[in-house]
Design a protein around this motif. Structure first.
Motif, PDB file in Angstrom:
ATOM      1  N   ARG A  22      -6.306  -8.413  -7.725  1.00 18.98           N
ATOM      2  CA  ARG A  22      -6.083  -9.571  -8.582  1.00 18.98           C
ATOM      3  C   ARG A  22      -7.369  -9.983  -9.281  1.00 18.98           C
ATOM      4  NH1 ARG A  22      -2.203 -13.384  -5.039  1.00 18.98           N
ATOM      5  NH2 ARG A  22      -0.691 -11.721  -4.708  1.00 18.98           N
ATOM      6  N   ASP A  59      -5.423 -10.436   9.445  1.00 17.50           N
ATOM      7  CA  ASP A  59      -6.097 -11.551   8.766  1.00 17.50           C
ATOM      8  C   ASP A  59      -5.426 -12.908   8.936  1.00 17.50           C
ATOM      9  OD1 ASP A  59      -8.242 -10.008   7.480  1.00 17.50           O
ATOM     10  OD2 ASP A  59      -6.627  -9.078   6.342  1.00 17.50           O
ATOM     11  N   ASN A 107     -10.171 -14.110  -3.652  1.00 12.19           N
ATOM     12  CA  ASN A 107      -9.510 -14.957  -2.653  1.00 12.19           C
ATOM     13  C   ASN A 107     -10.560 -15.804  -1.932  1.00 12.19           C
ATOM     14  OD1 ASN A 107     -10.726 -13.379  -0.652  1.00 12.19           O
ATOM     15  ND2 ASN A 107      -8.904 -12.136  -0.276  1.00 12.19           N
ATOM     16  N   GLY A 108     -10.148 -16.526  -0.905  1.00 11.37           N
ATOM     17  CA  GLY A 108     -11.065 -17.435  -0.235  1.00 11.37           C
ATOM     18  C   GLY A 108     -12.018 -16.756   0.733  1.00 11.37           C
ATOM     19  N   ASN A 109     -11.909 -15.438   0.874  1.00 10.54           N
ATOM     20  CA  ASN A 109     -12.744 -14.725   1.850  1.00 10.54           C
ATOM     21  C   ASN A 109     -13.745 -13.783   1.177  1.00 10.54           C
ATOM     22  OD1 ASN A 109      -9.587 -14.431   3.342  1.00 10.54           O
ATOM     23  ND2 ASN A 109     -11.161 -15.820   4.096  1.00 10.54           N
ATOM     24  N   GLN A 152      -6.080 -21.722   0.973  1.00 10.78           N
ATOM     25  CA  GLN A 152      -6.659 -20.388   0.781  1.00 10.78           C
ATOM     26  C   GLN A 152      -5.809 -19.360   1.522  1.00 10.78           C
ATOM     27  OE1 GLN A 152     -10.565 -20.858   2.466  1.00 10.78           O
ATOM     28  NE2 GLN A 152     -11.433 -21.527   0.532  1.00 10.78           N
ATOM     29  N   ASP A 173      -7.149  -9.716  -3.265  1.00 13.53           N
ATOM     30  CA  ASP A 173      -5.836  -9.312  -2.752  1.00 13.53           C
ATOM     31  C   ASP A 173      -5.189  -8.300  -3.704  1.00 13.53           C
ATOM     32  OD1 ASP A 173      -5.875 -10.858  -0.404  1.00 13.53           O
ATOM     33  OD2 ASP A 173      -5.464 -12.664  -1.570  1.00 13.53           O
ATOM     34  N   HIS A 174      -4.132  -7.717  -3.202  1.00 17.45           N
ATOM     35  CA  HIS A 174      -3.448  -6.647  -3.941  1.00 17.45           C
ATOM     36  C   HIS A 174      -3.047  -7.094  -5.344  1.00 17.45           C
ATOM     37  CE1 HIS A 174      -2.071  -4.879   0.176  1.00 17.45           C
ATOM     38  NE2 HIS A 174      -3.372  -5.102   0.113  1.00 17.45           N
ATOM     39  N   HIS A 234     -10.083  -7.055   1.542  1.00 20.37           N
ATOM     40  CA  HIS A 234      -9.564  -8.430   1.485  1.00 20.37           C
ATOM     41  C   HIS A 234     -10.659  -9.453   1.744  1.00 20.37           C
ATOM     42  CE1 HIS A 234      -5.200  -7.786   1.120  1.00 20.37           C
ATOM     43  NE2 HIS A 234      -5.440  -6.666   1.779  1.00 20.37           N
ATOM     44  N   HIS A 271       0.828  -1.213   0.000  1.00 22.48           N
ATOM     45  CA  HIS A 271       0.000   0.000   0.000  1.00 22.48           C
ATOM     46  C   HIS A 271       0.857   1.256   0.000  1.00 22.48           C
ATOM     47  CE1 HIS A 271      -3.989  -1.673   0.741  1.00 22.48           C
ATOM     48  NE2 HIS A 271      -3.470  -2.483   1.648  1.00 22.48           N
ATOM     49  N   ASN A 297      -4.039 -16.258   2.988  1.00 22.01           N
ATOM     50  CA  ASN A 297      -4.207 -14.803   3.042  1.00 22.01           C
ATOM     51  C   ASN A 297      -2.840 -14.229   3.387  1.00 22.01           C
ATOM     52  OD1 ASN A 297      -4.663 -12.114   4.114  1.00 22.01           O
ATOM     53  ND2 ASN A 297      -6.835 -12.613   4.023  1.00 22.01           N
TER      54      ASN A 297
END
Lengths: 395, 502
Positions: A314, B199, A318-320, B207, A324-325, A269, A113, B209
């Motif tokens: 991206r 996180d 993601n899995g959440n 997965q 992601d960045h 995220h 960031h 993070n």
């Protein structure tokens, strides 16, 4: 639509002559009389869910949970559409005043960031560390006229960003309070002091200059917005408040070259959808409000708005239920003289698995376009190389 | 955990300890011989003011007088010897009570609102508690260093969501504030607030993070440019399986851990999270990165390469013991020549002023609110990089708010003060909120008005020059008029731009 725009233009011009005669600077088309409004999307907005390649199966393959369903997308053409929360921008798009810039980035992108926003705000190369913002560099070599209240005004953030490192910048929330409190600024020259103390003295000087300008008696409002042909959108929240503050300052006759407004919260995220929808709604409503208010002041044709962020996200979620960045991103340029349409490169998602996207527009091309084509200043020495300008502006 | 933290480091804890105690004995012997000399060559009022201002928050004339006759080593050792490891102010009662999870299902709208309201009140109390501790602690150095680590291992209430967890983290940071960086790093990686903030709780096998893995390298240990994107990706896999149980306590879940081989910094193996942290501690760059950051906090914005090399080598050799690093840094000649080179942080300005003038506000939450306006909202730094500090503290808005605070404290009936009392009716919501904050601050601070006559009488301050020496690190930018008394000089000195630096 076209007729209404002509009407508003005519109304703006009429007001300049009759109500705001001393706004003559607005008639001068060039240089810093023209306003740049930078919109920072702090946290790195997910451009792929903002400007959506809804016709691509790969888009839905990469985003099974957070892809925006095709029927909800606000279609701009057969391939591309906007996030459903951004409907306030459609009139600007239809008026050809909104440029959608796809694939904005730079070589060897940085995904931190802090470092990445530093690259954007100093307009450096990825491996180059510059101590001052790109606007500070510009204003040092090609200064803003002394009669301006400040080089720039910063709203919704305490960081000066591209104005960091020496530009005459003021952070504002309430202009009236600012003018009153400014009496506490010491009345002396920066002179012989150095280091930390000289910085304090410089800021005290900037405060006095800006306060003097802001203390000019308020002019009559250009028009009651409620009477305007298009009522302003009901924009609420901090972003809309900052837009209104900016419009109030300009209505007062205060002259600045740049305003920067920050919209925070794009670091999504996890559980991205509701957050991004809220933020993009605020963004679109706020930009429409800005257009509306500046149109009423007759300034929209002399205003250029450009969004930026530290990076994109991206392509693959993601899995959440977040992103992601990432690298290349979508951005917007709008204003009365912008040639609306699509620019850059629609993301090529075929074959993408976990990777990131290449860029099509170097962000320094946009800055060069602003410096050279918007302000008529020399951009050649500013960005450490030649960056081809884009044909984004009308004469 | 302590063993694990130090495994693989170049020196064992035992060996470092015995070396240290030998060194300390030697130092004491030397000190004993030099005692008359150092007492004679005291750091003086200016040196004492400088030392106390940099290692704490302000100093009243009595504290300055206590340190003035000491030599540099004596003064620094006195500071370090008096350090404590826990707060003396009683924390709010709820910090040890069980708490409801944010996002608990099946709540009615009213219950959600009530919960949010309670949480906000707790957050305010927590901020007030820490500021009170900064003001009243007998060991300001402890608070200064706790704040330093809070700004290094950043977590923020907005994302963590549970004030109890932020309190627990604060206790951890204070406990190790002058302790061992390696142990602190290992502990913070398992800290529930940190795991929620970066996180780690969402980092599962298959997965990953990457948030914690990225920040631990970029911001906690190596700094930008000393690792690759691959190192981050692989390190994230190593931290999988670290999780929190239903009470938000650390738990390792083996079935969520990625047991495959990872390649990090060119080494291959089935690493876990602690292995990664040890690899980071084995890199001298980590010692250098932390040393530079501490220098910028305590000494000057421009680290001097020779000093940094020497100090970071010492830090590394000492197994990341913080106290010897601090001692060595405070004894560099550069530290003693750095008066006025740093801009005061909001807390250094506000709490420092209260300490200097022996003032105590009745409502600490109001002072916390003021510091938030000034850009330093404790327990809620702006992002994981923390407060950048330095010149960034000062912009047109924050400088004016700083001066209003000082003006209100020092001036009688300054016209600016009345401007806060303003009807909300013509303001929109956000401006109304700002006005309410202002009135709250005013209400909380009004009873603590500084009494210049009393203060100068108590401390036998006669001349304006005496006041300037006790209050400013550099000469005033706006020279004082001739013939002012010490008491008369206080208001202009507080409003002088030079009061903003130390």
């Amino acid at each position: 639509m076209f007729q209404r725009r002509e009407f508003l233009k005519a109304m703006g011009a009429g007001l300049l002559v009759s109500v705001l005669p001393n706004l003559s600077y607005a008639l001068a088309p060039a240089a810093y009389q023209r306003l740049l409004v930078l919109i920072e999307l702090k946290g790195g907005n997910d451009g792929l869910n903002t400007v959506i390649p809804y016709a691509s199966d790969d888009y839905y393959r990469l985003r099974p949970a957070i892809g925006i369903p095709r029927p909800q997308v606000l279609q701009l053409n057969e391939q591309i559409g906007l996030h459903p929360a951004m409907s306030s921008l459609l009139p600007l798009w239809q008026n050809h005043q909104l440029a959608v810039l796809q694939g904005v980035g730079y070589p060897e992108p940085n995904l931190s960031h802090f470092r990445s926003i530093e690259i954007w705000e100093t307009a450096s190369a990825s491996n180059q560390y510059l101590g001052e913002g790109w606007l500070t560099r510009l204003f040092r070599s090609q200064p803003v006229p002394a009669g301006f209240a400040a080089d720039g005004v910063v709203l919704s953030s305490q960081n000066l960003g591209p104005l960091d490192g020496g530009a005459r910048a003021v952070v504002l929330s309430n202009p009236q309070d600012f003018a009153r409190q400014a009496k506490l600024a010491a009345d002396q020259q920066a002179g012989a002091h150095s280091g930390a103390l000289s910085h304090i003295l410089k800021v005290e000087g900037d405060i006095r200059t800006a306060a003097n300008a802001l203390q000019q008696p308020a002019m009559k409002p250009a028009a009651n917005p409620a009477d305007a042909p298009t009522a302003p959108p009901k924009a609420a929240g901090g972003f809309a408040q900052a837009i209104n503050t900016l419009a109030d300052i300009l209505q007062n006759g205060t002259r600045i070259a740049v305003a920067r407004i920050t919209l925070t919260g794009f670091d999504t995220h996890g559980n991205q959808q509701p957050t991004q929808a809220r933020l993009l709604g605020e963004l679109a409503d706020g930009l429409a409000l800005l257009q509306n208010r500046l149109q009423a002041q007759g300034r929209w044709d002399d205003t250029l708005v450009l969004s930026y962020a530290e990076f994109g996200r991206r392509p693959r979620e993601n899995g959440n239920r977040g992103t992601d960045h990432g690298t290349a991103n979508s951005h917007f340029m709008l204003g009365g003289r912008v040639k609306g349409g699509l620019y850059g490169q629609t993301p090529l998602l075929a074959g993408v698995t976990d990777g990131n996207l290449p860029y099509a527009i170097d962000f320094r091309q946009l800055y060069s376009t602003v410096v050279q084509d918007w302000w008529g200043k020399d951009a050649r020495q500013l960005f450490g190389g030649h960056f081809e300008r884009l044909p984004l502006l009308r004469a | 955990m302590a063993e694990h933290a130090l495994a693989g480091l170049p020196y064992t804890e035992e060996r470092a300890f015995s070396m240290k105690s030998h060194a300390q004995t030697a130092i004491r012997l030397i000190l004993l011989c030099l005692l008359p000399l150092t007492a004679w060559a005291g750091i003086g009022e200016e040196g004492a003011r400088h030392l106390l201002s940099r290692t704490g928050f302000g100093a009243n004339p009595a504290q300055i007088a206590l340190y003035a006759p000491l030599g540099r080593q004596q003064a620094v050792d006195r500071l370090l010897d008096h350090a404590v490891y826990s707060a003396l102010s009683a924390p709010p009662a709820w910090v040890n009570e069980p708490f409801d999870h944010p996002g608990k299902p099946n709540l009615t709208e009213d219950e959600k609102k009530a919960l949010q309201k309670e949480r906000n009140e707790h957050a305010q109390e927590l901020r007030g508690w820490w500021l009170e501790e900064m003001r009243s602690t007998p060991s300001p150095l402890t608070e200064k260093m706790t704040l330093f680590w809070h700004n290094h291992f950043v977590s923020g209430l907005d994302k963590v969501g549970v004030p109890q967890l932020m309190y627990q983290q604060n206790v951890l940071l204070r406990h190790q504030a002058l302790g061992n960086f390696g142990q602190l790093l290992h502990a913070i990686a398992r800290d529930p607030a940190m795991m929620r903030y970066l996180d780690t709780v969402n980092n599962r096998k298959g997965q990953p993070n990457e948030n914690f893995a990225r920040e631990v390298m970029e911001l906690f240990t190596l700094g930008e440019g000393h690792y690759s994107e691959q190192d981050i990706r692989e390190a994230a896999r190593a931290f999988t399986g670290w999780s929190l149980d239903k009470d938000f306590q650390f738990v390792y879940r083996p079935n969520q851990h990625d047991n495959g081989d990872k390649t990090i910094f060119g080494q291959q193996g089935n690493f876990d999270g602690d292995d990664v942290l040890d690899m980071l501690l084995r890199k001298p760059q980590t010692a250098r990165f932390v040393t530079i950051k501490l220098w910028k906090t305590l000494v000057s914005p421009t680290p001097n390469e020779a000093d940094i090399q020497r100090l970071s080598a010492l830090f590394y050799r000492d197994n990341y013991e913080i106290r010897p690093l601090l001692r060595a840094m405070l004894l560099t000649p550069a530290f003693w020549q750095s008066q006025g080179q740093l801009i005061k942080s909001p807390l250094e300005l506000t709490v420092g002023t209260l300490v200097t003038f022996d003032l105590t506000p009745p409502d600490w939450r109001a002072l916390a609110g003021l510091n938030r306006q000034l850009g330093q909202d404790v327990f809620n730094p702006p992002n994981v990089k923390g407060w950048p500090g330095g010149e960034v503290w000062i912009n047109s808005a924050t400088l004016l708010t700083r001066k209003q605070f000082l003006d209100r404290l020092s001036h009688d009936a300054a016209p600016i003060r009345n401007n806060f009392v303003k009807a909300d009716s013509q303001m929109d919501e956000a401006r109304g909120r700002e006005a309410r904050i202002q009135r709250m601050i005013q209400a909380g601070l009004r009873p603590i008005k500084l009494q210049p006559d009393e203060w100068t009488a108590i401390y036998h301050i006669r001349t304006a020059a005496d006041s300037a020496r006790l209050l400013l690190a550099v000469p005033p930018a706006q020279p004082l008029p001739e013939g002012m008394s010490g008491a008369q000089a206080i208001a202009p000195l507080l409003l002088d731009p030079a009061y903003q630096v130390h």
